[in-house]
Write an enzyme that holds these catalytic residues in place. Structure first.
Site: not given
Ligand code: PH2
Ligand code: MG
Ligand code: MG
Length: 138
Positions: A85, A94, A97, A99
């Site tokens: 990344r 990307r 990711d 989160d």
């Protein structure tokens, strides 16, 4: 040792997206004092944010973890870097990711971390995934 339920969203729209999610999953499962309790199947989603970019593959995992929220967040960033990344502009495409969407009942609003993740408001697929993971809880 006490563990908290943590919902981590995985997303990829660059490279071999399925392989990126699999790498993310593997690395999350290998974290210390952490187990994966449940996971959703990866789904194709339309890019949010108004940028012209490739379709995403998104997935969510429910962890039970003894890591505190900031440690877990740091591990997520380490895994993103492992997946190649690059952080350029906000919301850029990307490879991976990760989160942190929810961590137990924790509410926080700091520059480093906001919980629950503010993206929950406009990401129906996140709300849907959380509902799926919760409905199978035991
Ligand atoms: N993540 C973004 C921006 N836009 N769109 C979809 N469909 N899925 C994502 O995970 C996503 C996005 C920034 O993190
Ligand atoms: Mg994101
Ligand atoms: Mg992110």
């Amino acid at each position: 040792m006490s563990r908290e339920p943590a919902y981590v969203a995985l997303g990829s729209n660059l490279g071999d997206r399925a392989a990126m999610l699999a790498l993310g999953y593997r690395e999350l499962a290998a974290l210390p004092d952490t187990v994966v309790r449940r996971h959703t199947a990866p789904v194709e989603t339309t890019p949010l944010g108004g940028l012209d970019q490739p379709t995403y593959l998104n997935q969510m995992v429910l962890l039970d973890t003894g890591l505190d929220p900031l440690t877990l967040l740091r591990e997520c960033h380490r895994i993103e870097a492992l997946a190649g990344r690059e952080r350029r502009e906000l919301w850029a495409s990307r490879t991976l990711d990760l989160d942190l969407v929810r961590y137990g009942d924790t509410l926080c609003d700091t520059p480093a971390l906001v919980l629950p993740h503010p993206g929950l408001r406009d990401r129906l697929f996140w709300a849907h995934d959380i509902a799926t993971l919760e409905s199978h809880g035991h």
